[in-house]
Design an enzyme around this catalytic site. Structure first.
Site, PDB file in Angstrom:
ATOM      1  N   LEU A  88      66.287  91.860  46.410  1.00 34.89           N
ATOM      2  CA  LEU A  88      65.802  92.999  45.618  1.00 34.89           C
ATOM      3  C   LEU A  88      64.862  93.884  46.411  1.00 34.89           C
ATOM      4  CD1 LEU A  88      67.333  91.438  43.518  1.00 34.89           C
ATOM      5  CD2 LEU A  88      65.362  91.529  42.011  1.00 34.89           C
ATOM      6  N   HIS A 203      70.062  78.357  53.917  1.00 38.89           N
ATOM      7  CA  HIS A 203      70.868  79.312  54.694  1.00 38.89           C
ATOM      8  C   HIS A 203      71.219  78.547  55.967  1.00 38.89           C
ATOM      9  CE1 HIS A 203      71.331  83.409  56.824  1.00 38.89           C
ATOM     10  NE2 HIS A 203      71.289  82.534  57.825  1.00 38.89           N
ATOM     11  N   ASP A 329      74.846  87.691  47.413  1.00 41.39           N
ATOM     12  CA  ASP A 329      74.081  88.016  48.632  1.00 41.39           C
ATOM     13  C   ASP A 329      73.913  89.539  48.757  1.00 41.39           C
ATOM     14  OD1 ASP A 329      72.547  87.723  50.868  1.00 41.39           O
ATOM     15  OD2 ASP A 329      74.149  87.010  52.183  1.00 41.39           O
TER      16      ASP A 329
HETATM   17 ZN   LIG Z   1      71.319  83.942  53.847  1.00 40.22          ZN
END
Ligand SMILES: [Zn+2]
Length: 475
Positions: A88, A203, A329
């Site tokens: 965001l 991640h 994403d």
């Molecule tokens: Zn990522």
């Protein structure tokens, strides 16, 4: 088809008079003529919403006087979509996006809840920043939850105050943008997370293996002369974190899986009974590294777009339940930053407004399968049913985020009397074009800009308010 109406009984007060549950006259909404689809099944029904709650689910229900009617003819009426992974950009990069603009984009995409990634500036590694984002989200047109970082400053060294953040309702922690490189730090974080009952989102990227890469390492990177990131940079961390999950009993959610072998590792971990979940993005289900043939930075994402075989394996993993959720994403970048040579442009693309159409094309087939996809036609992966696709976008991610009704949340649950009215109405056959004027984000970096898509979010209802009507944001 005749179906019995299911409705909430009127509430009697102490004197025996009936009144609306809240005790005041509430705004009413009728969603007329659609097919209600949720985790329990699909049936033709109208949905009557009163205040912020579903009151009645019934075919041919009488319309209460003064109610607003939303036409759902030919449409699916589903629990609102839930995005586990959206950037965001606020605080720190309001030129790219704000909480308010991202929430509007989310609502236009059918989402009634998003999890804001914590790699803002400053990052969400303390209560003050988490409270700032939650404050910005208080008037937004969808629910915005914050994820916290795993480590202070996302530096991968010292743990963030996860207990303090958890006490504010944070359920997901991640250093997204980077993986936690140090296995010892990740082990301690998992032990801590287990005690708190929260989930760590990883991640998966081994920094040393991925260093200097701008796209997937393979035939296309060789041909284009662009330094690559090998699939193994992701897979070694997926494998390591599965081992740490086994060691600690902590819960790991794998963000944006992108390779066939990552999916195979997650499948094996699930078969073993480990507490792992996984998401994929719409773009990793539909685009390959061949899209970079013109050096267009729009297609630069992290993890990078992979091969045809990877795309087909990810679609199959969705169909087999190995992948639990589709997450966008959503990564806005202003054109000053993104319109740059491939090696200097930042990775990421918009995702919220195109998510349903692109995911439907990739997983359920249909007329725009070819138009949004640079991958093969997936002939060996049978199309999924629409309800299963909606599960990947709504009730399954709702559970991972801790938003499900039996977790004390208000998202993804069956559409029945008494349910919170967070809903989306989708016309799976409607064609539309994602043109620049339609994009609610502050940024425009979408590979689907100007492209014809099939499958349109027609209305979105958030806490009983029609925030999107006929594909137009109402505020
Ligand atoms: Zn990522």
């Amino acid at each position: 088809m005749i179906s019995a109406c299911r409705s909430l009984p009127p509430v009697a007060d102490a004197a025996g008079r009936t009144r609306p549950a809240s005790g005041r006259r509430e705004k009413q909404l009728v969603i007329r003529g659609g097919t209600v689809v949720d985790a329990t099944g699909a049936r033709r029904a109208d949905v009557i919403v009163s205040g912020d709650t579903v009151r009645e689910v019934c075919e041919g229900a009488p319309v209460p006087a003064g109610a607003t009617e939303l036409d759902a003819g030919g449409c699916l009426v589903a629990p609102g979509l839930v995005d586990l992974h959206a950037h965001l950009r606020e605080p720190g990069d309001e030129e790219a996006e704000t909480v308010a603009t991202a929430a509007r984009a989310a609502a236009l995409g059918g989402f009634t809840a998003v999890v804001a990634m914590p790699n803002t500036d400053p990052p969400v590694d303390c209560a003050a920043v988490a409270l700032e984002v939650l404050g910005l989200a208080s008037g937004a047109v969808c629910r915005v939850a914050v994820a916290g970082t795993i480590t202070l400053g996302r530096a991968g060294e010292r743990l963030a105050p996860m207990g303090e953040l958890a006490s504010l309702g944070v359920r997901l922690f991640t250093d997204d943008g980077a993986g936690v490189q140090d296995a010892g730090v990740m082990r301690r974080a998992l032990e801590y997370a287990r005690g708190l009952g929260v989930t760590l989102g990883q991640h998966c990227e081994d920094g040393a293996l991925a260093a200097g890469g701008h796209m997937h390492e393979g035939a296309w990177s060789s041909r284009l002369g662009v330094p690559g990131m090998p699939a193994e940079a992701e897979e070694v961390m997926v494998g390591r974190d599965i081992a740490l999950c086994r060691l600690t009993g902590g819960r790991v959610h794998f963000l944006h899986l992108s390779t066939a072998r990552s999916a195979a590792l997650v499948a094996a971990a699930k078969a073993e009974g480990l507490a792992v979940t996984a998401e994929v993005t719409p773009h990793h289900l539909s685009l390959t590294d061949a899209a970079l043939c013109g050096y267009d930075p729009t297609f630069k994402v992290n993890p990078p777009l992979r091969t045809d075989a990877d795309v087909l394996a990810l679609r199959s993993a969705c169909a087999r339940g190995v992948v639990d959720a589709v997450a966008t994403d959503h990564a806005p970048h202003p054109s000053e930053a993104k319109d740059a040579p491939l090696d200097t442009a930042p990775p990421g693309m918009l995702g919220l407004q195109s998510a349903f159409a692109v995911t439907m094309a990739a997983l359920a087939g249909g007329p725009n399968g070819a138009s949004v996809s640079s991958a093969g036609n997936g002939g060996d992966v049978p199309p999924m049913e629409m309800r299963a696709v909606l599960g990947l976008l709504s009730w399954q991610p709702a559970r991972i985020a801790g938003f499900a009704r039996d977790q004390g949340g208000d998202q993804g649950g069956p559409i029945e009397p008494g349910a919170p009215a967070n809903l989306c109405v989708i016309d799976p056959a409607a064609a539309w074009t994602l043109d620049a004027e339609r994009i609610a984000s502050r940024s425009r970096n979408s590979p689907w800009l100007g492209r014809r898509l099939v499958g349109q979010v027609r209305h979105t209802v958030f806490r009983g308010e029609a925030v999107v009507v006929d594909a137009e944001a109402q505020r």
